[in-house]
Write a protein that holds these residues in place. Structure first.
Motif, mmCIF file in Angstrom:
data_model
loop_
_atom_site.group_PDB
_atom_site.id
_atom_site.type_symbol
_atom_site.label_atom_id
_atom_site.label_comp_id
_atom_site.label_asym_id
_atom_site.label_seq_id
_atom_site.Cartn_x
_atom_site.Cartn_y
_atom_site.Cartn_z
ATOM 1 N N GLY A 33 0.828 -1.218 0.000
ATOM 2 C CA GLY A 33 0.000 0.000 0.000
ATOM 3 C C GLY A 33 0.851 1.252 0.000
ATOM 4 N N HIS A 34 1.906 1.258 0.820
ATOM 5 C CA HIS A 34 2.785 2.430 0.909
ATOM 6 C C HIS A 34 3.467 2.707 -0.437
ATOM 7 C CE1 HIS A 34 3.175 1.875 5.546
ATOM 8 N NE2 HIS A 34 2.168 2.660 5.228
ATOM 9 N N ARG A 35 3.955 1.632 -1.046
ATOM 10 C CA ARG A 35 4.691 1.759 -2.308
ATOM 11 C C ARG A 35 3.773 2.297 -3.413
ATOM 12 N NH1 ARG A 35 5.379 -1.826 -6.018
ATOM 13 N NH2 ARG A 35 4.277 -3.427 -4.870
ATOM 14 N N LYS A 36 2.578 1.697 -3.537
ATOM 15 C CA LYS A 36 1.645 2.115 -4.594
ATOM 16 C C LYS A 36 1.153 3.543 -4.371
ATOM 17 C CE LYS A 36 -0.022 -2.465 -5.923
ATOM 18 N NZ LYS A 36 -0.898 -3.559 -5.523
ATOM 19 N N LEU A 37 0.848 3.861 -3.130
ATOM 20 C CA LEU A 37 0.342 5.203 -2.816
ATOM 21 C C LEU A 37 1.401 6.268 -3.125
ATOM 22 C CD1 LEU A 37 -1.828 6.321 0.020
ATOM 23 C CD2 LEU A 37 0.518 7.048 0.205
ATOM 24 N N ALA A 38 2.653 5.998 -2.764
ATOM 25 C CA ALA A 38 3.729 6.962 -3.017
ATOM 26 C C ALA A 38 3.929 7.168 -4.515
ATOM 27 C CB ALA A 38 5.026 6.489 -2.358
ATOM 28 N N ALA A 39 3.834 6.078 -5.296
ATOM 29 C CA ALA A 39 4.019 6.197 -6.753
ATOM 30 C C ALA A 39 2.890 7.025 -7.368
ATOM 31 C CB ALA A 39 4.069 4.804 -7.382
ATOM 32 N N LEU A 40 1.662 6.815 -6.907
ATOM 33 C CA LEU A 40 0.525 7.576 -7.442
ATOM 34 C C LEU A 40 0.656 9.054 -7.086
ATOM 35 C CD1 LEU A 40 -2.352 5.074 -6.585
ATOM 36 C CD2 LEU A 40 -1.615 5.755 -8.884
ATOM 37 N N ALA A 41 1.092 9.324 -5.858
ATOM 38 C CA ALA A 41 1.252 10.722 -5.436
ATOM 39 C C ALA A 41 2.312 11.413 -6.290
ATOM 40 C CB ALA A 41 1.633 10.778 -3.963
ATOM 41 N N ALA A 42 3.433 10.729 -6.506
ATOM 42 C CA ALA A 42 4.527 11.330 -7.284
ATOM 43 C C ALA A 42 4.097 11.578 -8.730
ATOM 44 C CB ALA A 42 5.759 10.427 -7.233
ATOM 45 N N ALA A 43 3.188 10.734 -9.234
ATOM 46 C CA ALA A 43 2.696 10.934 -10.606
ATOM 47 C C ALA A 43 1.806 12.175 -10.685
ATOM 48 C CB ALA A 43 1.925 9.696 -11.067
ATOM 49 N N ALA A 44 1.226 12.571 -9.546
ATOM 50 C CA ALA A 44 0.343 13.748 -9.526
ATOM 51 C C ALA A 44 1.130 15.058 -9.419
ATOM 52 C CB ALA A 44 -0.651 13.632 -8.373
ATOM 53 N N GLY A 45 2.381 14.991 -8.963
ATOM 54 C CA GLY A 45 3.171 16.220 -8.845
ATOM 55 C C GLY A 45 4.247 16.092 -7.780
#
Ligand SMILES: C[S@@+](CC[C@H](N)C(=O)[O-])C[C@H]1O[C@@H](n2cnc3c(N)ncnc32)[C@H](O)[C@@H]1O
Length: 217
Positions: A33-45
């Motif tokens: 969950g941590h890994r996926k959430l961080a990747a999605l956040a970084a893709a947003a900005g």
């Protein structure tokens, strides 16, 4: 004392006890969950706010070009996160502060993404906290949540509701329903639920992405 204040103090006491052992118990089970959430956040900005950052288990997963700010209501959890950021030389972490998700002190439109890993279910007034997340988000940004987000259906839903008063005392929440987040977005009208992703173990946890529609102005 107000209900909100008393619930905040309960969380602080519970997570004071969790702080020394939290990483040993949760690092493995929450890693996906941590890994996926961080990747999605970084893709947003690049400018990212993490709500309920805890001991900072997510921090190392954000790419180093991001600028990450974390807040948590527990000073004991934040102290662990600060130690971790220093020990692991996490230079992309800008600030780690004690703050309540219901009353963020950041200016409007400060972040490209606001992440809530494994915290929304513990917040007494989640809609109020989400309104705060929306306020500090830039147009077109994303709110990304990871948690145990059940739909309340069937035997599993009934069990989750039945055990909720018991598990609350150890800082868990089993009866929070995903509809509550979707309903918040629909009521506001300026957010759309972009994705719901299954997370280890076997979809027990979920990630939900709420995308701001990016209204001008
Ligand atoms: C289950 S832990 C998750 C920690 C971290 N996000 C992770 O995924 O490992 C929940 C965290 O939310 C924090 N928390 C609970 N209520 C909060 C609130 N109203 N505002 C900010 N943080 C809160 C707790 O202190 C705790 O650190």
């Amino acid at each position: 004392m107000s209900e909100l204040r008393s619930r905040a103090e309960d969380q602080q006491k519970i997570y004071q006890r969790w702080a020394p052992v939290y990483d040993r118990v949760y690092r493995g089970i929450l890693r996906d969950g941590h890994r996926k959430l961080a990747a999605l956040a970084a893709a947003a900005g690049t400018d990212i706010l993490e709500i309920g950052v805890g001991t900072g288990l997510t921090l190392g997963h954000y790419p180093r070009h991001c600028r990450v700010t974390g807040i948590d209501i527990s000073e004991h959890m934040i102290a662990r996160a600060r130690e971790k950021a220093k020990r692991e030389n996490l230079e992309h972490v800008q600030a780690l502060e004690v703050m309540d998700a219901h009353a963020l002190t950041f200016a409007d439109r400060s972040f490209d993404a606001v992440c809530l890993p494994f915290v929304i279910t513990l917040i007494p007034e989640p809609e109020r906290a989400l309104d705060e997340c929306a306020r500090v988000l830039r147009p077109g940004g994303e709110i990304i949540l990871a948690s145990k987000l059940g739909d309340g259906a069937g035997l599993q839903g009934a069990i989750e509701t039945a055990v909720a008063p018991l598990v609350r005392h150890i800082g868990w929440s089993s009866a929070f329903r995903i509809h509550r987040i979707v309903a918040w977005a629909e009521r506001r009208g300026d957010f759309a639920a972009a994705d719901i992703l299954p997370v280890f173990p076997n979809g027990f946890f979920k990630i939900i992405r709420l995308k701001q529609r990016g209204l001008a102005g």
